[in-house]
Enzyme design. Structure first.
Site, PDB file in Angstrom:
ATOM      1  N   CYS A 126       0.851  -1.190   0.000  1.00  0.00           N
ATOM      2  CA  CYS A 126       0.000   0.000   0.000  1.00  0.00           C
ATOM      3  C   CYS A 126       0.892   1.247   0.000  1.00  0.00           C
ATOM      4  O   CYS A 126       1.738   1.392  -0.883  1.00  0.00           O
ATOM      5  CB  CYS A 126      -0.954  -0.062   1.182  1.00  0.00           C
ATOM      6  SG  CYS A 126      -2.298   1.136   1.139  1.00  0.00           S
ATOM      7  N   ASP A 183      -8.599  -3.435  -7.514  1.00  0.00           N
ATOM      8  CA  ASP A 183      -8.153  -2.435  -6.556  1.00  0.00           C
ATOM      9  C   ASP A 183      -8.618  -1.049  -6.985  1.00  0.00           C
ATOM     10  O   ASP A 183      -8.143  -0.512  -7.988  1.00  0.00           O
ATOM     11  CB  ASP A 183      -6.629  -2.481  -6.476  1.00  0.00           C
ATOM     12  CG  ASP A 183      -6.050  -1.558  -5.416  1.00  0.00           C
ATOM     13  OD1 ASP A 183      -6.809  -0.729  -4.870  1.00  0.00           O
ATOM     14  OD2 ASP A 183      -4.842  -1.666  -5.149  1.00  0.00           O
ATOM     15  N   HIS A 214      -7.643  -4.448  -3.239  1.00  0.00           N
ATOM     16  CA  HIS A 214      -6.561  -3.801  -2.510  1.00  0.00           C
ATOM     17  C   HIS A 214      -6.302  -4.567  -1.211  1.00  0.00           C
ATOM     18  O   HIS A 214      -7.214  -5.158  -0.633  1.00  0.00           O
ATOM     19  CB  HIS A 214      -6.960  -2.351  -2.205  1.00  0.00           C
ATOM     20  CG  HIS A 214      -5.851  -1.512  -1.689  1.00  0.00           C
ATOM     21  ND1 HIS A 214      -4.705  -1.264  -2.417  1.00  0.00           N
ATOM     22  CD2 HIS A 214      -5.697  -0.853  -0.509  1.00  0.00           C
ATOM     23  CE1 HIS A 214      -3.899  -0.493  -1.711  1.00  0.00           C
ATOM     24  NE2 HIS A 214      -4.470  -0.231  -0.551  1.00  0.00           N
TER      25      HIS A 214
END
Length: 245
Positions: A126, A183, A214
Site C-alpha cells: 500500500c 483495486d 486492494h
C-alpha cells in the site's frame, strides 16, 4: 526456516525510529530487506508478513513509518477510526521525511553481521509499496517489490506532490510490481501510467496482476485472498532470490 525476532532503535533527523527485525535463525549471511508497512504500522498482519519473508532466508528490517508522529510501538487498528488516523499521519508526513528513513535502515542492514552488504532489497505494501519504490532510488537497492502501491500514479504521498513518476530513471535495480485488478486505489489507468513511465525510463521491471482487491495479502481483512496471496508470495520469493543471489 526458523527465525529470530527483535527490535532495534535508529536515529533519524534526531528522532527515535523503532525497527522490527526478523532474521533466519541458522548462522550465516543473508540478503537484507528494507520492509515498509501499510498505514496501520507494525500490527500482527504486517509482522506476519515480515516473519514469513525472513523464513525464506532474508534479514528483514521494518521501520515504523510514522515514528515522527506516533509513540514508539504504536499499532493503528485497521477499523474506520484507525483508517482516519493512519491516513492523517500519512498526509502529515513530509515526502523528504519518508525518503530520509530509507538510507538509515539500509546503512543499518549493511553493517549488521548477518547481512550480505551487497545484497539489499526492499518490499512494501500500500503506502509502503510506494515507499519501497522510492527506496529503490537508493543505489544500494538491487531489488524492489511493490505490492499494490498507492500514490505512484497520481503523486499522492504525504505533504506536497511526489515526483515518483518523474524519477524512475534513477532506479538501478530490478522492480516487481504486484497489483490487484479489482483495486480501486490503483485503477487500470493508474497501472498503465506506471507501466508506461517504467518502460520509457528503461527500468527493469515485471508486473504481476491478480484478480484481487486492494490489500489482498493482508490476512486480517475482508479483502484477503489466500490463493492470490500464495501465488504472489511464490513469485516474490523467486524474484528476490534470483536478483539478490
Amino acid at each position: 526456516m526458523q527465525i529470530t525476532k527483535r527490535n532495534v532503535e535508529l536515529r533519524v533527523d534526531d528522532g527515535l525510529m523503532r525497527v522490527y527485525v526478523a532474521a533466519p535463525k541458522p548462522a550465516g549471511r543473508y540478503p537484507g530487506i528494507l520492509f515498509y508497512s501499510d498505514i496501520y504500522q507494525l500490527g500482527g498482519a504486517m509482522t506476519r508478513l515480515v516473519d514469513r519473508l525472513a523464513g525464506y532466508g532474508f534479514v528483514v528490517a521494518a521501520p515504523e513509518i510514522f515514528h515522527r508522529l506516533e509513540p514508539i510501538g504504536t499499532v493503528i487498528e485497521p477499523d474506520d477510526l484507525g483508517r482516519m488516523r493512519g491516513n492523517d499521519a500519512a498526509r502529515r508526513t513530509a515526502i523528504a521525511e519518508y525518503d530520509a528513513d530509507a538510507p538509515a535502515v539500509i546503512a543499518w542492514l549493511k553493517q549488521d553481521g548477518t547481512v550480505s552488504a551487497e545484497q539489499i532489497g526492499t518490499m512494501g505494501f500500500c503506502i509502503g509499496g510506494h515507499l519501497a519504490f522510492r527506496a529503490a532510488f537508493q543505489p544500494d537497492i538491487k531489488a524492489a517489490v511493490c505490492c499494490y502501491p498507492t500514490g505512484i500514479h497520481n503523486g499522492k504521498l504525504g505533504k506536497g506532490v511526489a515526483d515518483t513518476l518523474q524519477r524512475m530513471s534513477e532506479i538501478e535495480g530490478d522492480l516487481l510490481m504486484v497489483f490487484g485488478t479489482l483495486d480501486p486505489h490503483v485503477p487500470d489507468e493508474g497501472r498503465q501510467a506506471i507501466v508506461q513511465a517504467l518502460t520509457a525510463a528503461g527500468t527493469t521491471h515485471k508486473i504481476l496482476l491478480y484478480e484481487a482487491d486492494h490489500t489482498f495479502m493482508r490476512d486480517d481483512g475482508y479483502r484477503y485472498d489466500s490463493a492470490a496471496a500464495d501465488a504472489a508470495w511464490a513469485e516474490i520469493t523467486a524474484f528476490l532470490k534470483q536478483v539478490l543471489d
